[in-house]
Enzyme design. Sequence first.
Site, PDB file in Angstrom:
ATOM      1  N   ASN A   1       6.887   8.135   9.033  1.00 19.72           N
ATOM      2  CA  ASN A   1       5.662   8.941   9.014  1.00 19.72           C
ATOM      3  C   ASN A   1       5.595   9.942  10.159  1.00 19.72           C
ATOM      4  O   ASN A   1       5.042  11.021  10.004  1.00 19.72           O
ATOM      5  CB  ASN A   1       4.437   8.026   9.012  1.00 19.72           C
ATOM      6  CG  ASN A   1       4.243   7.382   7.646  1.00 19.72           C
ATOM      7  OD1 ASN A   1       4.750   7.898   6.647  1.00 19.72           O
ATOM      8  ND2 ASN A   1       3.535   6.275   7.591  1.00 19.72           N
TER       9      ASN A   1
ATOM     10  N   ASN B   1       2.414  11.742   1.481  1.00 25.25           N
ATOM     11  CA  ASN B   1       3.023  11.243   0.251  1.00 25.25           C
ATOM     12  C   ASN B   1       3.462  12.368  -0.682  1.00 25.25           C
ATOM     13  O   ASN B   1       4.406  12.208  -1.451  1.00 25.25           O
ATOM     14  CB  ASN B   1       2.056  10.282  -0.460  1.00 25.25           C
ATOM     15  CG  ASN B   1       1.823   9.022   0.365  1.00 25.25           C
ATOM     16  OD1 ASN B   1       2.538   8.763   1.327  1.00 25.25           O
ATOM     17  ND2 ASN B   1       0.818   8.241  -0.003  1.00 25.25           N
TER      18      ASN B   1
ATOM     19  N   GLN C   1       0.818  -1.220   0.000  1.00 27.98           N
ATOM     20  CA  GLN C   1       0.000   0.000   0.000  1.00 27.98           C
ATOM     21  C   GLN C   1       0.853   1.273   0.000  1.00 27.98           C
ATOM     22  O   GLN C   1       0.666   2.158  -0.837  1.00 27.98           O
ATOM     23  CB  GLN C   1      -0.924   0.015   1.223  1.00 27.98           C
ATOM     24  CG  GLN C   1      -1.752   1.289   1.277  1.00 27.98           C
ATOM     25  CD  GLN C   1      -2.654   1.342   2.494  1.00 27.98           C
ATOM     26  OE1 GLN C   1      -3.439   0.424   2.693  1.00 27.98           O
ATOM     27  NE2 GLN C   1      -2.560   2.394   3.272  1.00 27.98           N
TER      28      GLN C   1
ATOM     29  N   SER D   1       7.034  -0.009   2.196  1.00 30.56           N
ATOM     30  CA  SER D   1       7.167   0.202   3.628  1.00 30.56           C
ATOM     31  C   SER D   1       7.735  -1.086   4.181  1.00 30.56           C
ATOM     32  O   SER D   1       7.201  -2.166   3.896  1.00 30.56           O
ATOM     33  CB  SER D   1       5.790   0.482   4.249  1.00 30.56           C
ATOM     34  OG  SER D   1       5.851   0.145   5.606  1.00 30.56           O
TER      35      SER D   1
ATOM     36  N   GLU E   1      27.273   7.860  -9.235  1.00 30.22           N
ATOM     37  CA  GLU E   1      27.986   8.834  -8.406  1.00 30.22           C
ATOM     38  C   GLU E   1      27.369   8.927  -7.015  1.00 30.22           C
ATOM     39  O   GLU E   1      28.059   9.099  -6.017  1.00 30.22           O
ATOM     40  CB  GLU E   1      27.905  10.217  -9.054  1.00 30.22           C
ATOM     41  CG  GLU E   1      29.025  10.507 -10.010  1.00 30.22           C
ATOM     42  CD  GLU E   1      28.895  11.912 -10.537  1.00 30.22           C
ATOM     43  OE1 GLU E   1      29.761  12.740 -10.251  1.00 30.22           O
ATOM     44  OE2 GLU E   1      27.885  12.182 -11.231  1.00 30.22           O
TER      45      GLU E   1
ATOM     46  N   GLY F   1       3.327  -6.236   5.727  1.00 29.10           N
ATOM     47  CA  GLY F   1       3.625  -7.607   5.331  1.00 29.10           C
ATOM     48  C   GLY F   1       4.055  -7.703   3.871  1.00 29.10           C
ATOM     49  O   GLY F   1       5.041  -8.373   3.545  1.00 29.10           O
ATOM     50  N   THR F   2       3.332  -7.005   2.992  1.00 26.75           N
ATOM     51  CA  THR F   2       3.686  -7.054   1.575  1.00 26.75           C
ATOM     52  C   THR F   2       4.992  -6.303   1.328  1.00 26.75           C
ATOM     53  O   THR F   2       5.914  -6.817   0.678  1.00 26.75           O
ATOM     54  CB  THR F   2       2.541  -6.452   0.722  1.00 26.75           C
ATOM     55  OG1 THR F   2       1.336  -7.162   1.012  1.00 26.75           O
ATOM     56  CG2 THR F   2       2.846  -6.554  -0.762  1.00 26.75           C
TER      57      THR F   2
HETATM   58  N1  GTP Z   1       3.747   7.483   4.022  1.00 24.70           N
HETATM   59  C1  GTP Z   1       2.846   6.514   3.891  1.00 24.70           C
HETATM   60  N2  GTP Z   1       2.822   5.477   4.745  1.00 24.70           N
HETATM   61  C2  GTP Z   1       1.887   4.527   4.573  1.00 24.70           C
HETATM   62  C3  GTP Z   1       0.934   4.591   3.521  1.00 24.70           C
HETATM   63  N3  GTP Z   1       0.138   3.489   3.617  1.00 24.70           N
HETATM   64  C4  GTP Z   1       0.582   2.779   4.675  1.00 24.70           C
HETATM   65  N4  GTP Z   1       1.634   3.402   5.260  1.00 24.70           N
HETATM   66  C5  GTP Z   1       2.423   2.951   6.419  1.00 24.70           C
HETATM   67  O1  GTP Z   1       3.049   1.739   6.052  1.00 24.70           O
HETATM   68  C6  GTP Z   1       3.010   0.790   7.090  1.00 24.70           C
HETATM   69  C7  GTP Z   1       2.186  -0.399   6.654  1.00 24.70           C
HETATM   70  O2  GTP Z   1       2.565  -0.759   5.397  1.00 24.70           O
HETATM   71  P1  GTP Z   1       1.560  -0.987   4.185  1.00 24.70           P
HETATM   72  O3  GTP Z   1       2.254  -0.483   2.969  1.00 24.70           O
HETATM   73  O4  GTP Z   1       0.196  -0.484   4.494  1.00 24.70           O
HETATM   74  O5  GTP Z   1       1.492  -2.549   4.191  1.00 24.70           O
HETATM   75  P2  GTP Z   1       1.619  -3.511   2.946  1.00 24.70           P
HETATM   76  O6  GTP Z   1       2.987  -3.463   2.411  1.00 24.70           O
HETATM   77  O7  GTP Z   1       0.489  -3.211   2.005  1.00 24.70           O
HETATM   78  O8  GTP Z   1       1.439  -4.945   3.641  1.00 24.70           O
HETATM   79  P3  GTP Z   1       0.123  -5.731   4.107  1.00 24.70           P
HETATM   80  O9  GTP Z   1      -1.049  -4.803   3.979  1.00 24.70           O
HETATM   81  O10 GTP Z   1       0.430  -6.128   5.492  1.00 24.70           O
HETATM   82  O11 GTP Z   1       0.020  -6.879   3.187  1.00 24.70           O
HETATM   83  C8  GTP Z   1       2.374   1.480   8.272  1.00 24.70           C
HETATM   84  O12 GTP Z   1       3.408   1.952   9.106  1.00 24.70           O
HETATM   85  C9  GTP Z   1       1.594   2.624   7.645  1.00 24.70           C
HETATM   86  O13 GTP Z   1       1.541   3.707   8.520  1.00 24.70           O
HETATM   87  C10 GTP Z   1       0.995   5.686   2.629  1.00 24.70           C
HETATM   88  O14 GTP Z   1       0.212   5.834   1.676  1.00 24.70           O
HETATM   89  N5  GTP Z   1       1.968   6.599   2.862  1.00 24.70           N
HETATM   90 MG    MG Z   2      -1.546  -3.779   2.238  1.00 29.21          MG
END
Ligand code: GTP
Ligand code: MG
Length: 449
Positions: free
Chosen positions: A210, A232, A16, A144, A258, A148-149
């Site tokens: 964040n 973002n 995400q 992130s 570089e 998990g992903t």
């Molecule tokens: N800056 C920012 N952080 C985000 C965003 N979406 C989620 N997060 C942060 O990312 C972390 C969670 O990761 P995600 O990217 O939501 O998780 P994922 O990789 O989709 O993994 P799963 O949903 O567990 O399968 C948390 O700490 C959230 O606060 C976003 O759009 N922007």
């Molecule tokens: Mg996710």
Amino acid sequence: MSNPALNEIISIHVGQAGTKIGESCCKLFCVEHGIDKSGFILNNHCTDRTGNIDTFFNVNSDSKYIPRSLFVDLDDGSINEIMNGSLRRLFDPRYLISNKEDASNNFARGYYTVGRKIISNVMDSVQSLAENCENLSGFLIYNSICGGTGSGFGSLLMQKLSKQYRKKTKMCFCVFPSNKLASAVVEPYNSILSTHATLPHSDCNFLVDNEAIYGICRNKLDLEKPSFFELNMVIAHAVSFITTSFRFDGSLNVNLNEFQTNLVPFPTVHFIATAISPLRSSSKSTYSNVGGQQIFQECFDKGNQLLSCDIEKGKLMTACILFKGVVPMRDVNVGIESIRHSKIEYVDWAPITFKVGINHRTMDCLPNDIVGRSLLSAGMVINSTAMGKCWNKLNQKFDKLYSKKAFVHWYVGEGMEEGEFTESRENLANLERDYLEMSIDCNSEEDEY
Ligand SMILES: Nc1nc2c(ncn2[C@@H]2O[C@H](COP(=O)(O)OP(=O)(O)OP(=O)(O)O)[C@@H](O)[C@H]2O)c(=O)[nH]1
Ligand SMILES: [Mg+2]
């Protein structure tokens, strides 16, 4: 024959956070290169401002520019949003890949089970993007390391990329766990497991958290309750500064190689903090006018940094400042001098150098941007031994959870061996030691981070 003028980069957005940050970055890149939301060059766009558009975009036979970007998530929520969002006509749907089941904050699901189902499909798409390049320079991976992903699938992907594209540069933009804000209790596990799994495969990781960016939005940009959308946007500006010299010619340019050479003194010590200046609310004035020296100082201000890492508590190893706008070299030199004489400490085994990049274009902003325009602006990337303290804090959180073996069964239940926890933690202890080693002066035996 390959065209040496071309230096194509493939961007891969995972999970995400990775995909939503990717969408924000693409919006800003379109504005910067003068592309409309359907991928066509704007009629009124001055052609000399288009720059090296091929770095991040492919062009098709209709002269439509399509981001050379792959978006992957294990569930379809954020990918569906992108498909229905304002850039829906820009992207090639073949490179928006999702499945039905996310990794539920579990590294092991992203790496061993749910993620495995789509990895070959994803690698085929990467190959098809790579085959379209004349002179691929490398990959930018966004994720992130808490989710998990992002952590699990991101690690699997990095390992595959490393095997298949061994010689190509791989740089990552990662959301690092925040100190106080956490959206899942297992974030320390995911981040440590994924850092262990990717340490030899990534050349350089730009980290943001964040909590630091919330602080920027509240204290500098006058937003009381910022959402991920706004966070973002700030991240997109940081990515824009870092990648401007890959995309536009400048009087002092810094290319992908570089960057690595200057920023990474030792392979594992490759975690970079970023700062931006000026950060003024877009509602305050049309353009702010801040000089080069002030920009230097603000980049070392905690409030301008996108990572909560206390630079003053460590020693600076390397830094690179990337200006947008016209800056006299005199101002740059005075700025460097003032930092030399500030509270910031430096390692003594390397001369104090600031790699300087200058691109004469002023910064671009989105129509609804929260970051105000400035005639002169800069992004600074910093490699400091203070990062050792960030790893130390995260390791301690991991240890607390692991002392009770809390939540471990969820990982083992997805086919992960329990030994991977201890192996990863040991590797992270080594990483802490690497930072400690870097902070020890040549002339003294004992020192702290
Ligand atoms: N800056 C920012 N952080 C985000 C965003 N979406 C989620 N997060 C942060 O990312 C972390 C969670 O990761 P995600 O990217 O939501 O998780 P994922 O990789 O989709 O993994 P799963 O949903 O567990 O399968 C948390 O700490 C959230 O606060 C976003 O759009 N922007
Ligand atoms: Mg996710």
